[in-house]
Every structure is written in structure tokens, then in C-alpha cells.
Design a protein around this motif. Structure first.
Motif, PDB file in Angstrom:
ATOM      1  N   SER A  43      37.936  16.585  60.658  1.00  0.00           N
ATOM      2  CA  SER A  43      38.453  15.248  60.948  1.00  0.00           C
ATOM      3  C   SER A  43      39.947  15.291  61.272  1.00  0.00           C
ATOM      4  O   SER A  43      40.732  15.944  60.585  1.00  0.00           O
ATOM      5  N   ALA A  56      28.716  19.044  61.811  1.00  0.00           N
ATOM      6  CA  ALA A  56      30.134  19.089  61.425  1.00  0.00           C
ATOM      7  C   ALA A  56      30.709  17.672  61.371  1.00  0.00           C
ATOM      8  O   ALA A  56      30.211  16.753  62.016  1.00  0.00           O
ATOM      9  N   ASN A  57      31.780  17.521  60.597  1.00  0.00           N
ATOM     10  CA  ASN A  57      32.497  16.250  60.535  1.00  0.00           C
ATOM     11  C   ASN A  57      33.652  16.316  61.521  1.00  0.00           C
ATOM     12  O   ASN A  57      34.645  17.004  61.284  1.00  0.00           O
ATOM     13  N   SER A  96      43.344  23.614  56.815  1.00  0.00           N
ATOM     14  CA  SER A  96      43.799  22.258  57.128  1.00  0.00           C
ATOM     15  C   SER A  96      45.288  22.247  57.440  1.00  0.00           C
ATOM     16  O   SER A  96      46.094  22.911  56.775  1.00  0.00           O
ATOM     17  N   SER A 135      40.605  20.183  58.717  1.00  0.00           N
ATOM     18  CA  SER A 135      41.089  18.834  58.993  1.00  0.00           C
ATOM     19  C   SER A 135      42.552  18.846  59.428  1.00  0.00           C
ATOM     20  O   SER A 135      43.376  19.581  58.876  1.00  0.00           O
ATOM     21  N   ARG A 181      28.767  22.633  60.119  1.00  0.00           N
ATOM     22  CA  ARG A 181      29.011  22.060  58.785  1.00  0.00           C
ATOM     23  C   ARG A 181      30.482  22.144  58.351  1.00  0.00           C
ATOM     24  O   ARG A 181      30.797  22.059  57.164  1.00  0.00           O
ATOM     25  N   SER A 182      31.378  22.342  59.294  1.00  0.00           N
ATOM     26  CA  SER A 182      32.805  22.403  58.949  1.00  0.00           C
ATOM     27  C   SER A 182      33.410  20.997  58.938  1.00  0.00           C
ATOM     28  O   SER A 182      32.857  20.058  59.505  1.00  0.00           O
ATOM     29  N   HIS A 183      34.553  20.879  58.290  1.00  0.00           N
ATOM     30  CA  HIS A 183      35.243  19.590  58.175  1.00  0.00           C
ATOM     31  C   HIS A 183      36.445  19.614  59.108  1.00  0.00           C
ATOM     32  O   HIS A 183      37.401  20.357  58.878  1.00  0.00           O
ATOM     33  N   ASN A 197      37.329  24.180  56.011  1.00  0.00           N
ATOM     34  CA  ASN A 197      38.097  22.929  56.008  1.00  0.00           C
ATOM     35  C   ASN A 197      39.196  23.057  57.054  1.00  0.00           C
ATOM     36  O   ASN A 197      40.161  23.787  56.863  1.00  0.00           O
TER      37      ASN A 197
END
Length: 321
Positions: free
Chosen positions: A172, A189-190, A132, A152, A168-170, A150
Motif C-alpha cells: 500500500s 497482494a495489498n 517499507s 508499504s 500476498r505482499s503488502h 512488507n
């Protein structure tokens, strides 16, 4: 007794003798094997400990070289045949710009806020890692595995992520502007509020992904799999979705100004509050859409669109991608 039996032991004695002999031989073999099994278990247990200890030694040695400077690390990588294993290491906010991590095991690594601009991470294993707010501008992540990571607010602008796995990774708030994201797996994924402006997303997989509020203006999404994805409130102005599959996609309130939807499948898509007046819909398939009035359907037909229901069997191939 032997005289009575003419020098031969009775048959019952012979049978008993044979049985006892077999039992004694079997008992001896059992003792040997049992002892060997204990030795074998002790050997493998010792081997595991030795491997774990050697792995730790190698990991610490590699970390020491890396922390000296990137140039020395890259020179060492050119000469060394050792497998790179920095899994689980904490390298947050470190400057690793231009570093060579190709084919490296970086699973679970902590690179929050790190500078990895122009780094080579091709085919690296970054599953469940923490990146991130890292800077990966112009980095090479082609074929890398970032599943469950992660990411983000990470900077991926102009980065090569072709054929990478980001399922399925984050992500945002991440920036993928002008990045090469051809054939990337973004399934589930997000991706909310992500910047995809002018990115190449052709043939990518967004199955059931959260793309709410994304900026994909001018991006190439041709042939992309967007089945069940959430694109509500997305900016798709001037984006190319030619041949994309948007079966049961949520496009509620999305901006579609001058968007190319030619030959795309929008069966079952939610088009509430979506303006299709300036979109290209030649050969586009609609059907069972929320938010479309009869006059909207008539207008779309006049511009080359068709309406039909799409059975689930027609989308099974896309769902398995």
C-alpha cells in the motif's frame, strides 16, 4: 544317549539348538545396530550444530564486509564463490545503493528505510522481508521472490521487477511509476493507493488483489490477469488493458477516460459509476455487469463490444496462473 540314537542327537534337540543359535545371532546383531543407531543420531545432531554454527560465522563475516563499504562488498562478491546468507539481519536505514545482492538469501531481512537505489537484487530471496519506505529507485529485482514482504510506501520507480513474485505482499502506498513489472505475480497482494503511472504491467497476475484507489494512468496492463481484483476508485485513464481478463473485477467508480479495453474480458465486472463513453471497446466482452443500463449496452454494441455470459470453465486457466 548318543549310543541310543546311533551317534546322532534327537531331532528335537537339533531343532532347539538351531533355534537358540539363530536367536543369539539376532540378539548380537540387534545390540550392534542399536548402538550404531545411537552413534548415528549423535553424529547427525552434532552435524546440525556444526552447520548452524558455521552458518552464523559465515553470516557475521559477510555482514562485517558489507558494513565496511559497498565497494569492498562488491569487490569481494566478484572474487568469492560463497553463497550469500543475510537472512533475518537488521539493516534498517542503511545506505546500500549499488550493492550486489544477486541470488542472495535475504529472507526475513529488515531493510526498512534503507537506500538500495541501483542495487542488484536479481533472483534474490526476499520472502517475508521488511522493506517499507526503502528506496529501490532503478534497482534490479528481476526474478526476485518478495512473497509476503512488507513493501508499504517503498520507492520502486523505474525499477526492473520483471517476472518477480510479490504474491500476498503488502504494498500500500508504494511508488512503481515507470517501473518494468512485466509478468509479475501480484496475486492476493495489498496494492491499495499504489502509483503505477506509466508502468509496464503487461501479462502480470493480479488475481484477487486489492488495487483500490491505485493510479495506473498511462500504464500498460495488456494481457494482465485481473480476475476478482478490486479496482474500485482506480485511475485507469489512458491505460492499455488490451486483452486483459477482468472477469468479476470491481471497477466501481473507476476513471476510464480514454482507456483501451479492446478484446478484454469484463464478464461479471462491477461497472457501477464507471464512465465508458471514451473507452476503446472493439472486441471487448461484457455480460452480467452491474451498473450498465440498456442504453449503455446499446452504445457499447455499436462501438464493437459483445455481450455474453462466461462460464467458470473458461477462466480456470487464468485462475491457475
Amino acid at each position: 544317549m548318543l549310543l541310543i540314537t546311533k551317534g546322532y542327537p534327537p531331532s528335537s534337540w537339533l531343532a532347539t539348538y538351531v533355534t537358540v543359535s539363530i536367536f543369539l545371532v539376532a540378539l548380537d546383531e540387534y545390540r550392534k545396530n542399536f548402538h550404531f543407531s545411537e552413534l548415528k543420531e549423535d553424529f547427525f545432531e552434532l552435524s546440525k550444530k556444526e552447520v548452524a554454527q558455521q552458518t552464523l560465522i559465515n553470516k557475521n563475516a559477510q555482514l562485517e564486509i558489507l558494513q565496511r563499504n559497498v565497494h569492498e562488498w562488491n569487490d569481494w562478491r566478484q572474487e568469492s564463490t560463497s553463497e550469500i546468507n543475510l537472512s533475518g539481519i537488521n539493516l534498517r536505514e542503511i545506505d546500500l545503493s549499488g550493492a550486489d545482492f544477486s541470488d542472495a538469501n535475504l529472507r526475513g531481512i529488515n531493510l526498512r528505510g534503507a537506500n538500495l537505489a541501483k542495487a542488484n537484487l536479481q533472483y534474490a530471496d526476499l520472502r517475508d522481508s521488511y522493506l517499507s519506505r526503502a528506496n529501490l529507485h532503478r534497482a534490479n529485482l528481476a526474478g526476485a521472490n518478495l512473497s509476503g514482504a512488507n513493501l508499504s510506501e517503498t520507492n520502486f520507480s523505474r525499477t526492473d521487477l520483471s517476472e518477480a513474485n510479490l504474491s500476498r505482499s503488502h504494498l500500500s502506498g508504494a511508488d512503481f511509476s515507470e517501473a518494468n513489472l512485466c509478468e509479475v505475480n501480484f496475486s492476493r497482494a495489498n496494492l491499495s493507493e499504489v502509483n503505477f503511472s506509466r508502468a509496464n504491467l503487461s501479462e502480470s497476475n493480479f488475481l484477487s488483489a486489492d488495487l483500490s484507489g491505485v493510479n495506473a494512468q498511462g500504464s500498460d496492463l495488456s494481457g494482465a490477469n485481473l480476475i476478482g481484483a478490486d479496482l474500485s476508485g482506480a485511475n485507469l485513464q489512458e491505460a492499455n488493458l488490451n486483452g486483459a481478463n477482468l472477469y468479476r473485477t470491481d471497477l466501481c467508480g473507476s476513471s476510464l477516460l480514454n482507456t483501451i479495453l479492446s478484446y478484454a474480458n469484463l464478464t461479471g465486472a462491477n461497472l457501477s459509476e464507471a464512465d465508458l463513453t471514451s473507452t476503446s471497446v472493439e472486441g471487448t466482452i461484457f455480460g452480467n455487469n452491474r451498473g450498465l443500463k440498456e442504453e449503455d449496452k446499446a452504445n457499447l454494441r455499436a462501438r464493437g463490444a459483445t455481450f455474453r455470459d462466461m462460464p467458470d470453465s473458461d477462466v480456470s486457466a487464468f485462475i491457475e496462473r
